[in-house]
Structures are given as C-alpha cells and as structure tokens.
Design a protein around this motif. Structure first.
Motif, PDB file in Angstrom:
ATOM      1  N   SER A 188       7.307   8.419   0.457  1.00  0.00           N
ATOM      2  CA  SER A 188       6.405   8.374   1.605  1.00  0.00           C
ATOM      3  C   SER A 188       5.492   7.159   1.506  1.00  0.00           C
ATOM      4  CB  SER A 188       5.574   9.656   1.664  1.00  0.00           C
ATOM      5  OG  SER A 188       4.613   9.591   2.701  1.00  0.00           O
ATOM      6  N   ASN A 189       4.911   6.962   0.344  1.00  0.00           N
ATOM      7  CA  ASN A 189       4.007   5.826   0.153  1.00  0.00           C
ATOM      8  C   ASN A 189       4.762   4.502   0.043  1.00  0.00           C
ATOM      9  OD1 ASN A 189       1.263   7.048  -0.019  1.00  0.00           O
ATOM     10  ND2 ASN A 189       2.190   8.190  -1.693  1.00  0.00           N
ATOM     11  N   ALA A 190       5.991   4.539  -0.484  1.00  0.00           N
ATOM     12  CA  ALA A 190       6.774   3.313  -0.625  1.00  0.00           C
ATOM     13  C   ALA A 190       7.132   2.725   0.733  1.00  0.00           C
ATOM     14  CB  ALA A 190       8.046   3.600  -1.425  1.00  0.00           C
ATOM     15  N   VAL A 191       7.563   3.559   1.667  1.00  0.00           N
ATOM     16  CA  VAL A 191       7.879   3.078   3.007  1.00  0.00           C
ATOM     17  C   VAL A 191       6.615   2.587   3.695  1.00  0.00           C
ATOM     18  CG1 VAL A 191       8.737   3.740   5.291  1.00  0.00           C
ATOM     19  CG2 VAL A 191       9.920   4.533   3.238  1.00  0.00           C
ATOM     20  N   ASN A 192       5.511   3.259   3.450  1.00  0.00           N
ATOM     21  CA  ASN A 192       4.240   2.856   4.066  1.00  0.00           C
ATOM     22  C   ASN A 192       3.818   1.475   3.583  1.00  0.00           C
ATOM     23  OD1 ASN A 192       2.011   3.369   5.772  1.00  0.00           O
ATOM     24  ND2 ASN A 192       0.762   3.947   4.011  1.00  0.00           N
ATOM     25  N   LEU A 193       4.013   1.188   2.310  1.00  0.00           N
ATOM     26  CA  LEU A 193       3.661  -0.127   1.767  1.00  0.00           C
ATOM     27  C   LEU A 193       4.582  -1.218   2.313  1.00  0.00           C
ATOM     28  CD1 LEU A 193       2.974   0.766  -1.980  1.00  0.00           C
ATOM     29  CD2 LEU A 193       1.299  -0.026  -0.304  1.00  0.00           C
ATOM     30  N   THR A 194       5.827  -0.859   2.585  1.00  0.00           N
ATOM     31  CA  THR A 194       6.799  -1.836   3.080  1.00  0.00           C
ATOM     32  C   THR A 194       6.556  -2.183   4.542  1.00  0.00           C
ATOM     33  OG1 THR A 194       8.413  -0.912   1.538  1.00  0.00           O
ATOM     34  CG2 THR A 194       9.275  -2.327   3.278  1.00  0.00           C
ATOM     35  N   ASP A 195       5.924  -1.291   5.266  1.00  0.00           N
ATOM     36  CA  ASP A 195       5.721  -1.474   6.710  1.00  0.00           C
ATOM     37  C   ASP A 195       4.601  -2.484   6.961  1.00  0.00           C
ATOM     38  OD1 ASP A 195       5.993  -1.045   9.474  1.00  0.00           O
ATOM     39  OD2 ASP A 195       4.413   0.481   9.453  1.00  0.00           O
ATOM     40  N   GLY A 196       4.913  -3.765   6.723  1.00  0.00           N
ATOM     41  CA  GLY A 196       3.903  -4.794   6.907  1.00  0.00           C
ATOM     42  C   GLY A 196       4.328  -5.936   7.805  1.00  0.00           C
ATOM     43  N   LEU A 197       5.627  -5.985   8.144  1.00  0.00           N
ATOM     44  CA  LEU A 197       6.149  -7.020   9.025  1.00  0.00           C
ATOM     45  C   LEU A 197       6.955  -6.363  10.138  1.00  0.00           C
ATOM     46  CD1 LEU A 197       7.417  -9.669   6.410  1.00  0.00           C
ATOM     47  CD2 LEU A 197       5.186  -9.560   7.548  1.00  0.00           C
ATOM     48  N   LEU A 302       6.499  -1.429  -6.561  1.00  0.00           N
ATOM     49  CA  LEU A 302       6.276  -1.965  -7.908  1.00  0.00           C
ATOM     50  C   LEU A 302       5.459  -3.254  -7.871  1.00  0.00           C
ATOM     51  CD1 LEU A 302       9.769  -1.394  -9.593  1.00  0.00           C
ATOM     52  CD2 LEU A 302       7.634  -0.156 -10.031  1.00  0.00           C
ATOM     53  N   SER A 303       5.660  -4.060  -6.837  1.00  0.00           N
ATOM     54  CA  SER A 303       4.905  -5.314  -6.745  1.00  0.00           C
ATOM     55  C   SER A 303       3.407  -5.041  -6.624  1.00  0.00           C
ATOM     56  CB  SER A 303       5.397  -6.146  -5.558  1.00  0.00           C
ATOM     57  OG  SER A 303       5.025  -5.574  -4.316  1.00  0.00           O
ATOM     58  N   VAL A 304       3.060  -3.995  -5.894  1.00  0.00           N
ATOM     59  CA  VAL A 304       1.645  -3.621  -5.759  1.00  0.00           C
ATOM     60  C   VAL A 304       1.106  -3.115  -7.091  1.00  0.00           C
ATOM     61  CG1 VAL A 304       0.029  -2.053  -4.628  1.00  0.00           C
ATOM     62  CG2 VAL A 304       1.865  -3.111  -3.298  1.00  0.00           C
ATOM     63  N   MET A 305       1.879  -2.268  -7.758  1.00  0.00           N
ATOM     64  CA  MET A 305       1.439  -1.716  -9.038  1.00  0.00           C
ATOM     65  C   MET A 305       1.274  -2.822 -10.078  1.00  0.00           C
ATOM     66  SD  MET A 305       3.939   1.633  -9.036  1.00  0.00           S
ATOM     67  CE  MET A 305       3.422   2.196 -10.646  1.00  0.00           C
ATOM     68  N   ILE A 306       2.221  -3.742 -10.128  1.00  0.00           N
ATOM     69  CA  ILE A 306       2.151  -4.854 -11.088  1.00  0.00           C
ATOM     70  C   ILE A 306       0.960  -5.750 -10.790  1.00  0.00           C
ATOM     71  CG2 ILE A 306       3.308  -6.965 -11.841  1.00  0.00           C
ATOM     72  CD1 ILE A 306       5.975  -5.460 -11.380  1.00  0.00           C
ATOM     73  N   GLN A 307       0.741  -6.016  -9.500  1.00  0.00           N
ATOM     74  CA  GLN A 307      -0.372  -6.888  -9.105  1.00  0.00           C
ATOM     75  C   GLN A 307      -1.715  -6.286  -9.506  1.00  0.00           C
ATOM     76  OE1 GLN A 307      -0.172  -9.904  -8.074  1.00  0.00           O
ATOM     77  NE2 GLN A 307      -1.167 -10.301  -6.118  1.00  0.00           N
ATOM     78  N   VAL A 308      -1.881  -5.011  -9.221  1.00  0.00           N
ATOM     79  CA  VAL A 308      -3.141  -4.332  -9.535  1.00  0.00           C
ATOM     80  C   VAL A 308      -3.358  -4.276 -11.045  1.00  0.00           C
ATOM     81  CG1 VAL A 308      -4.375  -2.129  -9.433  1.00  0.00           C
ATOM     82  CG2 VAL A 308      -3.158  -2.970  -7.412  1.00  0.00           C
ATOM     83  N   ALA A 309      -2.297  -3.897 -11.787  1.00  0.00           N
ATOM     84  CA  ALA A 309      -2.415  -3.790 -13.236  1.00  0.00           C
ATOM     85  C   ALA A 309      -2.719  -5.141 -13.869  1.00  0.00           C
ATOM     86  CB  ALA A 309      -1.129  -3.215 -13.820  1.00  0.00           C
ATOM     87  N   ARG A 320       1.387 -14.105  -5.191  1.00  0.00           N
ATOM     88  CA  ARG A 320       0.346 -14.708  -4.356  1.00  0.00           C
ATOM     89  C   ARG A 320      -0.378 -13.645  -3.536  1.00  0.00           C
ATOM     90  NH1 ARG A 320       2.818 -20.495  -2.147  1.00  0.00           N
ATOM     91  NH2 ARG A 320       3.506 -21.252  -4.209  1.00  0.00           N
ATOM     92  N   MET A 321       0.372 -12.601  -3.169  1.00  0.00           N
ATOM     93  CA  MET A 321      -0.213 -11.462  -2.467  1.00  0.00           C
ATOM     94  C   MET A 321       0.781 -10.318  -2.540  1.00  0.00           C
ATOM     95  SD  MET A 321      -1.669 -11.319   1.453  1.00  0.00           S
ATOM     96  CE  MET A 321      -2.538  -9.875   2.049  1.00  0.00           C
ATOM     97  N   ALA A 322       0.296  -9.109  -2.617  1.00  0.00           N
ATOM     98  CA  ALA A 322       1.151  -7.926  -2.622  1.00  0.00           C
ATOM     99  C   ALA A 322       0.822  -7.077  -1.386  1.00  0.00           C
ATOM    100  CB  ALA A 322       0.937  -7.119  -3.901  1.00  0.00           C
ATOM    101  N   PRO A 323       1.841  -6.344  -0.868  1.00  0.00           N
ATOM    102  CA  PRO A 323       3.208  -6.178  -1.326  1.00  0.00           C
ATOM    103  C   PRO A 323       4.028  -7.471  -1.289  1.00  0.00           C
ATOM    104  CG  PRO A 323       2.609  -4.443   0.220  1.00  0.00           C
ATOM    105  CD  PRO A 323       1.538  -5.491   0.288  1.00  0.00           C
ATOM    106  N   LEU A 324       5.232  -7.394  -1.827  1.00  0.00           N
ATOM    107  CA  LEU A 324       6.046  -8.563  -2.097  1.00  0.00           C
ATOM    108  C   LEU A 324       6.348  -9.408  -0.863  1.00  0.00           C
ATOM    109  CD1 LEU A 324       7.569 -10.011  -4.379  1.00  0.00           C
ATOM    110  CD2 LEU A 324       9.577  -8.618  -3.817  1.00  0.00           C
ATOM    111  N   HIS A 325       6.491  -8.769   0.309  1.00  0.00           N
ATOM    112  CA  HIS A 325       6.843  -9.553   1.498  1.00  0.00           C
ATOM    113  C   HIS A 325       5.758 -10.569   1.843  1.00  0.00           C
ATOM    114  CE1 HIS A 325       4.964  -5.753   3.080  1.00  0.00           C
ATOM    115  NE2 HIS A 325       4.267  -6.621   3.798  1.00  0.00           N
ATOM    116  N   HIS A 326       4.500 -10.250   1.540  1.00  0.00           N
ATOM    117  CA  HIS A 326       3.416 -11.205   1.786  1.00  0.00           C
ATOM    118  C   HIS A 326       3.494 -12.389   0.817  1.00  0.00           C
ATOM    119  CE1 HIS A 326       1.693  -8.778   4.822  1.00  0.00           C
ATOM    120  NE2 HIS A 326       1.153  -7.879   4.040  1.00  0.00           N
TER     121      HIS A 326
END
Length: 360
Positions: A188-197, A302-309, A320-326
């Motif tokens: 649920s959260n993974a699709v939500n993070l991907t919904d950026g473009l 994972l890109s968000v988790m890695i960026q935050v950590a 440069r920015m997360a999620p990965l598509h950015h």
C-alpha cells in the motif's frame, strides 16, 4: 450479482450459461470498469476543478513539477468506484475472497480519502498524521489477514511458496497473519511512494494486477494448478474478476492521467491499489512473486529508506532526491522518459514473475 441473475435466467434460456464462465466474467468486468472510468472521469475532473481540489507541489522538488500545481487530484476515487462496482456486478458474491479484496480496496481507500481531504479541502498541509495512517492501515490489514486465516480451507493457505523451486514451501502457521498484514501494508505504501509522476504508478499496477489475475485463474483451477505445480486454492479463481476490473479501471484512469495529467490519483487511489495487489498475492500464494513483479514499487520504497538512513547516519544523501524517479529527473531525464522506462522495467519483471509458472 449478475452471476446470480444469469444462473436464474439459464433455466429459461441456455445461452445465459455463458456468463457462468470465469473468463467471460473477467472480460466483462474489465470492460465494465473501463466504461465506468470513461463515463465518470470527465465529470469527476470537472467537479474537482470547480471545487479547487488541486495538487500541491513541494518547493524542493524538480522545477518541472511547479506547473502541475492546482491539477485536480483525488482521482483515485474514480478507480475505486469502477473496480468495486464492476467486481460486485460480475464476481461471485458467495465467495469469501470477493468480499476480502473489495473490503481491503475500500478500507484503504477510505484512509487515503481522509488524508487527501484534510490536505486539499481542509487545507491541513500535514494531512492524516503518519502514525495514525500506519495504525489504520495495520488495523485493516490485520482484519483481512485474520479473515483469510480463519476461513482457510487447506494448509497451503498458511505456507509461503518459494518461486522457481518445485514443492518448496515454508510453513508459517499463525505467523501467516502477520506476514499478510506486512505484505498488504507494505505494498500500500510502496505504490503510494511511486505515485509521483504522470501515469508512473497506474501502468505498473495494471500490469502486475493483470499478471496476478493469471495466477488467480491457475490457482483456482485444480487441473491447471496440478499441471503447473501451483498451489491449488479453492475459490481463488474469482479473484480474476477483481484483477481484471483493476486492469480496466486503471487503463481508463490512465486515459486522463497520462502525461501531461488532467488528474492525479492521490492517496485515495494509491493506498487502495497497493493494498489490493498485496492481498491478492496472499490469496493466490504468490507473495514473493509480487515482490519480483512489483520490483519498481519495491525499489522506489527502498530508495526512500536508504536516503533517510544515509542522511541520519552520515548527513549525506545517496540520491539527488527520493523516491528514485525524482533522482533521475534531477539528473536531466525528461519526465516521459522516466515514466516509460519504469513501465518497460515492469513489463520485464512481470514476464519474469509469470515465468515462475513453468520454471521450477
């Protein structure tokens, strides 16, 4: 609903028996959802525009996104309406799986709707607090998990299938409840993070949902499941209608969401669709295959988790920015290039997932 009507009319005219075939109902489910999307879509977009329910854009995001400010959002309500109506019309309402998948879709959609409503209508930029969003997601996911566990008719429904290996299962027992909850909430959260473009999340959802429909059809057919070595789950075939409805509604929404988007999905759609994919994978016993086919969603998360950590531990950013598509946008990739390449990757991953039907 219409299945019951067709069964009754078959007493008077044998031609109505065609509606008893699962494949026919799946096709009609997809077409019904598609038509509902096309009919309701323009009206919903106009209504959202008149009420000024538009997208807000992050100041620290790619500059190309600034022009998207004000684009109508909460369009995911269109998808949920089309999927729910189509499923209830063409699926077997006597199946426990029908009510579980529709219940998950609508309950997670309600969470997203409330979050969007607070942000866009009540002008509360924080929306639904993260801890409360996760709490409600966990609660609804847990209810679905318990329902599936308590109504299971065979031991296979609490065993984890290891793809690409013949007859390799990991018994989970009561831990299946926690695992199901994790899969549903996680996707649920993974699709939500991907919904950026524009269109980035919906097309992979359509592709993965369609592939899960294939697994549902095979898992629910004792002959096909036996031939292919897939766990047989009695009644799982009905989930095919739901998956077909997701594909139809998703394509209908993409008509309006493709670049440049006329409407955005919002949390109401993204949270619900991700949870729906998760619960379907659990029903058809293909949770790990979902991780493969939904690899774009997984990597974005994972890109968000890695960026935050990384930032918390070292003060440095990996991307440069997360999620990965950015990240790729800031590298200079045009938005359509990012979107289409992520779609292509999803097609490849879905084919790999489907290959697990034969490669064992």
């Amino acid at each position: 609903m219409l299945l019951w009507l067709a069964e009754y009319l078959t007493r008077f005219e044998s031609g109505f028996n065609v509606f008893s075939y699962l494949t026919m109902r799946a096709i009609l489910g997809a077409l019904t959802a598609l038509v509902i999307s096309f009919v309701i879509g323009p009206m919903m977009i106009n209504r959202l525009t008149l009420r000024q329910i538009g997208q807000t854009v992050r100041d620290d995001g790619p500059e190309s996104h600034l022009e998207k400010a004000g684009t109508p959002t909460m369009g995911g309500a269109l998808i949920l309406t089309a999927v729910a109506v189509s499923t209830l019309l063409w699926a077997d309402l006597g199946s426990r799986f029908t009510w579980v998948v529709v219940g998950v879709l609508l309950s997670f959609g309600a969470i997203g709707f409330y979050d969007d409503w607070k942000k866009l209508v009540l002008r509360d930029s924080a929306g639904l607090a993260g801890r409360w969003k996760l709490t409600w997601q966990t609660l609804f996911g847990l209810i679905a998990a318990i329902a599936l566990y308590r109504t299971a008719t065979s031991p296979i429904e609490s065993q984890l299938l290891i793809p690409f290996f013949k007859d390799v299962f990991l018994p989970l027992g009561i831990a299946q409840v926690l695992f199901t909850t994790f899969i549903v909430v996680g996707f649920s959260n993974a699709v939500n993070l991907t919904d950026g473009l524009d269109g980035l999340a919906i097309m992979p959802t359509v592709l993965v949902g369609g592939a899960l429909g294939v697994f549902a059809y095979v898992a629910g057919n004792i002959n096909f499941s036996g031939y292919l070595g897939v766990p047989y789950v009695a009644g799982a075939g009905e989930v095919l209608v739901f998956c077909a409805a997701i594909a139809g509604a998703g394509l209908g929404f993409l008509w309006f969401n493709t670049y440049p988007a006329q409407v955005f999905m919002g949390d109401v759609g993204a949270l619900a669709l991700g949870a729906a994919l998760g619960v379907v994978s659990v029903i058809v016993r293909q949770e790990l295959v979902l991780v493969i086919m939904g690899g774009v969603f997984v990597v974005e998360t994972l890109s968000v988790m890695i960026q935050v950590a990384s930032f918390k531990l070292t003060g440095k950013r990996v991307f440069r920015m997360a999620p990965l598509h950015h990240h790729y946008e800031l590298k200079g990739w045009p938005e359509p290039k990012v979107i289409v390449r992520f779609w292509i990757i999803t097609v490849i991953l879905v084919l790999v997932g489907l290959a697990s039907l034969k490669i064992r």
